[in-house]
Structures are given as structure tokens and as C-alpha cells.
Design a protein around this motif. Structure first.
Motif, PDB file in Angstrom:
ATOM      1  N   THR A 116      62.303  52.764 -67.722  1.00 30.68           N
ATOM      2  CA  THR A 116      61.456  53.929 -67.918  1.00 30.68           C
ATOM      3  C   THR A 116      60.327  53.995 -66.911  1.00 30.68           C
ATOM      4  OG1 THR A 116      59.989  52.751 -69.445  1.00 30.68           O
ATOM      5  CG2 THR A 116      61.899  53.858 -70.381  1.00 30.68           C
ATOM      6  N   HIS A 117      60.303  53.054 -65.996  1.00 29.57           N
ATOM      7  CA  HIS A 117      59.231  53.049 -64.993  1.00 29.57           C
ATOM      8  C   HIS A 117      59.477  54.152 -63.982  1.00 29.57           C
ATOM      9  CE1 HIS A 117      56.993  50.813 -61.594  1.00 29.57           C
ATOM     10  NE2 HIS A 117      56.177  51.563 -62.302  1.00 29.57           N
ATOM     11  N   ASN A 118      58.432  54.887 -63.609  1.00 27.33           N
ATOM     12  CA  ASN A 118      58.617  56.003 -62.699  1.00 27.33           C
ATOM     13  C   ASN A 118      58.667  55.509 -61.263  1.00 27.33           C
ATOM     14  OD1 ASN A 118      55.950  55.225 -62.821  1.00 27.33           O
ATOM     15  ND2 ASN A 118      55.166  57.231 -62.251  1.00 27.33           N
ATOM     16  N   GLU A 119      59.695  54.667 -61.026  1.00 24.33           N
ATOM     17  CA  GLU A 119      59.870  54.141 -59.691  1.00 24.33           C
ATOM     18  C   GLU A 119      60.775  55.088 -58.922  1.00 24.33           C
ATOM     19  OE1 GLU A 119      61.639  50.484 -60.772  1.00 24.33           O
ATOM     20  OE2 GLU A 119      59.726  49.518 -61.196  1.00 24.33           O
ATOM     21  N   SER A 120      60.643  55.098 -57.586  1.00 24.76           N
ATOM     22  CA  SER A 120      61.452  56.023 -56.807  1.00 24.76           C
ATOM     23  C   SER A 120      62.067  55.343 -55.616  1.00 24.76           C
ATOM     24  CB  SER A 120      60.614  57.194 -56.310  1.00 24.76           C
ATOM     25  OG  SER A 120      59.738  56.763 -55.314  1.00 24.76           O
ATOM     26  N   PHE A 121      63.296  55.706 -55.326  1.00 23.42           N
ATOM     27  CA  PHE A 121      63.979  55.210 -54.140  1.00 23.42           C
ATOM     28  C   PHE A 121      64.192  56.405 -53.233  1.00 23.42           C
ATOM     29  CE2 PHE A 121      68.300  54.642 -52.250  1.00 23.42           C
ATOM     30  CZ  PHE A 121      67.858  53.868 -51.208  1.00 23.42           C
ATOM     31  N   LEU A 122      63.637  56.314 -52.010  1.00 24.52           N
ATOM     32  CA  LEU A 122      63.728  57.404 -51.066  1.00 24.52           C
ATOM     33  C   LEU A 122      63.195  58.698 -51.662  1.00 24.52           C
ATOM     34  CD1 LEU A 122      67.213  56.699 -49.479  1.00 24.52           C
ATOM     35  CD2 LEU A 122      64.974  55.871 -48.790  1.00 24.52           C
ATOM     36  N   ASN A 178      75.139  51.500 -40.546  1.00 22.64           N
ATOM     37  CA  ASN A 178      75.200  52.237 -41.818  1.00 22.64           C
ATOM     38  C   ASN A 178      73.838  52.577 -42.414  1.00 22.64           C
ATOM     39  OD1 ASN A 178      78.247  52.242 -42.601  1.00 22.64           O
ATOM     40  ND2 ASN A 178      77.842  50.183 -41.836  1.00 22.64           N
ATOM     41  N   GLY A 179      72.800  51.805 -42.084  1.00 20.91           N
ATOM     42  CA  GLY A 179      71.457  52.160 -42.513  1.00 20.91           C
ATOM     43  C   GLY A 179      71.024  51.633 -43.867  1.00 20.91           C
ATOM     44  N   PHE A 180      69.755  51.875 -44.135  1.00 21.65           N
ATOM     45  CA  PHE A 180      69.070  51.379 -45.326  1.00 21.65           C
ATOM     46  C   PHE A 180      69.724  51.862 -46.620  1.00 21.65           C
ATOM     47  CE2 PHE A 180      66.104  52.018 -48.751  1.00 21.65           C
ATOM     48  CZ  PHE A 180      65.266  50.919 -48.739  1.00 21.65           C
ATOM     49  N   ALA A 181      69.931  53.173 -46.719  1.00 15.58           N
ATOM     50  CA  ALA A 181      70.386  53.758 -47.986  1.00 15.58           C
ATOM     51  C   ALA A 181      71.730  53.200 -48.422  1.00 15.58           C
ATOM     52  CB  ALA A 181      70.454  55.276 -47.867  1.00 15.58           C
ATOM     53  N   LEU A 182      72.666  53.052 -47.476  1.00 13.20           N
ATOM     54  CA  LEU A 182      73.980  52.556 -47.842  1.00 13.20           C
ATOM     55  C   LEU A 182      73.922  51.070 -48.188  1.00 13.20           C
ATOM     56  CD1 LEU A 182      76.850  53.412 -48.269  1.00 13.20           C
ATOM     57  CD2 LEU A 182      77.344  52.908 -45.867  1.00 13.20           C
ATOM     58  N   ASP A 230      59.613  47.798 -35.787  1.00 10.11           N
ATOM     59  CA  ASP A 230      60.749  48.701 -35.619  1.00 10.11           C
ATOM     60  C   ASP A 230      61.799  48.383 -36.671  1.00 10.11           C
ATOM     61  OD1 ASP A 230      62.160  46.422 -34.749  1.00 10.11           O
ATOM     62  OD2 ASP A 230      61.670  46.833 -32.654  1.00 10.11           O
ATOM     63  N   ALA A 231      62.803  49.247 -36.747  1.00 13.42           N
ATOM     64  CA  ALA A 231      63.851  49.068 -37.756  1.00 13.42           C
ATOM     65  C   ALA A 231      64.676  47.811 -37.498  1.00 13.42           C
ATOM     66  CB  ALA A 231      64.757  50.299 -37.769  1.00 13.42           C
ATOM     67  N   ASN A 232      64.909  47.479 -36.228  1.00 11.11           N
ATOM     68  CA  ASN A 232      65.779  46.351 -35.919  1.00 11.11           C
ATOM     69  C   ASN A 232      65.248  45.034 -36.469  1.00 11.11           C
ATOM     70  OD1 ASN A 232      67.653  47.939 -34.578  1.00 11.11           O
ATOM     71  ND2 ASN A 232      66.653  47.698 -32.598  1.00 11.11           N
ATOM     72  N   SER A 233      63.948  44.804 -36.329  1.00  6.07           N
ATOM     73  CA  SER A 233      63.387  43.553 -36.833  1.00  6.07           C
ATOM     74  C   SER A 233      63.488  43.484 -38.350  1.00  6.07           C
ATOM     75  CB  SER A 233      61.930  43.396 -36.386  1.00  6.07           C
ATOM     76  OG  SER A 233      61.127  44.462 -36.882  1.00  6.07           O
ATOM     77  N   TRP A 234      63.307  44.616 -39.009  1.00  2.00           N
ATOM     78  CA  TRP A 234      63.438  44.657 -40.473  1.00  2.00           C
ATOM     79  C   TRP A 234      64.892  44.435 -40.877  1.00  2.00           C
ATOM     80  CZ3 TRP A 234      65.786  47.592 -44.318  1.00  2.00           C
ATOM     81  CH2 TRP A 234      65.259  47.432 -45.610  1.00  2.00           C
ATOM     82  N   PHE A 235      65.845  45.037 -40.142  1.00  2.00           N
ATOM     83  CA  PHE A 235      67.266  44.836 -40.418  1.00  2.00           C
ATOM     84  C   PHE A 235      67.645  43.359 -40.313  1.00  2.00           C
ATOM     85  CE2 PHE A 235      68.538  49.381 -38.920  1.00  2.00           C
ATOM     86  CZ  PHE A 235      68.170  49.884 -40.150  1.00  2.00           C
ATOM     87  N   ARG A 236      67.158  42.684 -39.265  1.00  2.00           N
ATOM     88  CA  ARG A 236      67.485  41.271 -39.091  1.00  2.00           C
ATOM     89  C   ARG A 236      66.975  40.446 -40.271  1.00  2.00           C
ATOM     90  NH1 ARG A 236      66.111  42.408 -33.648  1.00  2.00           N
ATOM     91  NH2 ARG A 236      63.984  41.627 -33.969  1.00  2.00           N
ATOM     92  N   LEU A 255      61.651  58.240 -40.605  1.00  2.00           N
ATOM     93  CA  LEU A 255      60.435  58.011 -39.834  1.00  2.00           C
ATOM     94  C   LEU A 255      60.583  56.870 -38.846  1.00  2.00           C
ATOM     95  CD1 LEU A 255      57.564  59.239 -39.727  1.00  2.00           C
ATOM     96  CD2 LEU A 255      56.854  57.437 -41.291  1.00  2.00           C
ATOM     97  N   MET A 256      61.348  55.844 -39.248  1.00  2.00           N
ATOM     98  CA  MET A 256      61.530  54.684 -38.382  1.00  2.00           C
ATOM     99  C   MET A 256      63.009  54.355 -38.174  1.00  2.00           C
ATOM    100  SD  MET A 256      58.393  52.193 -39.532  1.00  2.00           S
ATOM    101  CE  MET A 256      58.778  50.991 -38.254  1.00  2.00           C
ATOM    102  N   ASP A 257      63.843  55.381 -38.292  1.00  2.00           N
ATOM    103  CA  ASP A 257      65.283  55.229 -38.055  1.00  2.00           C
ATOM    104  C   ASP A 257      65.920  54.130 -38.899  1.00  2.00           C
ATOM    105  OD1 ASP A 257      65.384  57.274 -36.138  1.00  2.00           O
ATOM    106  OD2 ASP A 257      64.678  55.918 -34.578  1.00  2.00           O
ATOM    107  N   LEU A 258      65.532  54.085 -40.170  1.00  2.00           N
ATOM    108  CA  LEU A 258      66.151  53.144 -41.091  1.00  2.00           C
ATOM    109  C   LEU A 258      67.438  53.703 -41.690  1.00  2.00           C
ATOM    110  CD1 LEU A 258      62.962  51.892 -42.930  1.00  2.00           C
ATOM    111  CD2 LEU A 258      64.334  50.595 -41.297  1.00  2.00           C
TER     112      LEU A 258
END
Length: 270
Positions: free
Chosen positions: A5-11, A82-86, A175-181, A267-270
Motif C-alpha cells: 500500500t506504499h505509494n511508491e513509484s517506478f518510472l 535492453n535498458g533499465f526498465a527491462l 553516466d549510465a555505463n558506470s551504473w550499468f556495470r 535523462l541519462m540514457d538508462l
């Protein structure tokens, strides 16, 4: 700190299947002009380099062995395509978000996050000198209102007092790449947590957005929304420190308004 029931949001969506959660709620602002990530100017170096290493670990060698092995097949090459969402979908992170029995992190689990961060991102800024951590006036526990994990006042806190200092346990991804790694080098549970804890912030008020992540218990602050339940906030939009907005009683959950931050994958190509 996710809850059914928490009003959390994804994207940016708030549904039963797409949570926002524990510190660093994910926000999406489709109407906002998209700004691509460019080189962060030198002005941000001091802010970032002073907040990228825990006071209790001066070198990677001091950290213990990895305690949780990789338990999924998704590597850097896969998420880069494939990105963050997938990735969030494939790891079933929404299901994880609503799990009311998610573990409270131990020191070994925090150590694993730190070790993985250092080894996977090859962070370019120097490790800052050790400094004494802020004596936080809260403890982590499971909530009783279906929000999962949360932070609660361990003593009475007066209005205006510092509740959480962002330094030195906040790390940054330019950048997105460092986060992906980083996220693909984590086991499934930790990867899902990191995807929910990460937020975007302009630390210099110059339009340069950076990905931020707390690697301490600050991640367990839940969303208080706009109503009177919110009891802390940052004094400036570029700050990483939370102060009490009113007197807070011992045992009260500490919450802030997630709307102060966003999480826009474009915003950061995630």
C-alpha cells in the motif's frame, strides 16, 4: 521499504505493480526538457569526491569476501542494449518491492555493495580522507503499515536538527555505463534494491544531472508525500543532508517528500 500500500513509484507510475520506495524514489517527468548527460564540470568534484567512500573502509582490501553470489544471467552487455526498465522487469523487481520481509542490511551486505561499487565502476575521483560519521538519530525496522523497511527516530529530534548527513556514504555515477556495470555485478536482490534506491540530482544547480545512491541506512527513508506526515527535508536542492521540519518524537517514522527528486530513464540514457 517497499509495501503493497506504499505509494511508491517506478518510472513515475504509482500502481500496485510499480513501486516507489526507500530513499531515492524513482520519478519520471515526461514534460521536462530532456537533458543529456555531459561531462560534469570541475565544480562538482569536491562535492562528489568528499562523499564516495565509507569512513570504516579505507581500501578495497579491507572489505570482506562477497557473501552473495550472482544469481541471474543479465550482464553489462545485456542491460546496455535492453535498458533499465527491462532489467527491472526481468529480475521481477516489482515483486521484490512488495515483499514485506525483505532483510535489513547487515554490515557484510553494505560491504558487498561498497566492494562491488569500487571494482565495477572504477570511480575516477580520489578516496577522501577518513572522517567521523554523523551519529544518526534513527534505527531501521520493518514498518507496520505495509511499507516494508523504514527508519525510526531513536530519540526525540528537535525542529531544524540534522537527521541524516549525505556524506560520506553517497556514491555517484556520472553516466549510465558506470551504473550499468555496478548493478549487473550485484545479485538479484541487491540489484533490485539499487534500482529502487537510485535517484537523480543536480548537485551544483548548473543543469548537470548525476545519478546518486546512498550506501547506508538512509536508503530506508520512506515517502511522506505532501501531507503533514513528512517530517524532514533538504534545505537546498543541491544538498544531500536532511533536517527535521518539525519536532519528531522517539519511535516516529522518518519520511520526506519523494517529489523533490525524479528518476527519468531518458535523462541519462538508462
Amino acid at each position: 521499504k517497499k509495501g503493497i500500500t506504499h505509494n511508491e513509484s517506478f518510472l513515475g507510475e504509482t500502481t500496485k505493480d510499480t513501486p516507489t520506495s526507500e530513499s531515492g524514489g524513482m520519478k519520471n517527468n515526461d514534460e521536462k526538457d530532456k537533458k543529456k548527460m555531459t561531462n560534469i564540470p570541475n565544480i562538482i568534484n569536491t562535492t562528489i569526491s568528499g562523499a564516495t567512500w565509507p569512513t570504516w573502509a579505507s581500501t578495497v582490501d579491507e572489505l570482506p569476501q562477497i557473501i552473495q553470489p550472482i544469481d541471474h544471467k543479465y550482464d553489462y552487455d545485456w542491460i546496455a542494449v535492453n535498458g533499465f526498465a527491462l532489467m527491472h522487469q526481468e529480475l521481477e523487481c516489482s515483486e521484490h518491492a512488495y515483499d514485506q520481509k525483505k532483510p535489513i542490511y547487515t554490515s557484510e551486505m553494505w560491504n558487498q555493495l561498497w566492494k562491488t561499487f569500487q571494482e565495477s565502476t572504477l570511480f575516477p575521483f580520489p578516496i577522501p580522507e577518513k572522517e567521523e560519521c554523523h551519529d544518526v538519530p534513527f534505527y531501521v525496522d520493518h514498518t507496520t503499515d505495509d511499507k516494508g523497511r523504514g527508519n525510526f527516530a531513536s530519540r526525540n529530534i528537535t525542529k531544524g536538527s540534522l537527521v541524516q548527513a549525505g556524506h560520506p556514504n553517497t556514491v555517484f555515477f556520472l553516466d549510465a555505463n558506470s551504473w550499468f556495470r555496478f548493478v549487473t555485478a550485484l545479485p538479484k536482490m541487491m540489484a533490485c534494491d539499487v534500482m529502487e534506491w537510485t535517484w537523480q540530482q543536480d548537485l551544483t544547480d548548473t543543469g548537470n544531472i548525476v545519478l546518486c545512491l546512498n550506501l547506508d541506512e538512509a536508503v530506508f527513508f520512506n515517502d511522506g508525500g505532501w501531507d503533514e506526515s513528512t517530517n524532514m527535508k533538504m534545505k537546498e536542492t543541491t544538498s544531500l543532508d536532511f533536517h527535521a521540519t518539525r519536532d519528531i518524537e522517539k519511535g516516529e517514522e522518518l519520511v520526506y517528500d519523494y517529489n523533490h527528486f525524479e528518476f527519468d530513464t531518458e535523462l541519462m540514457d538508462l
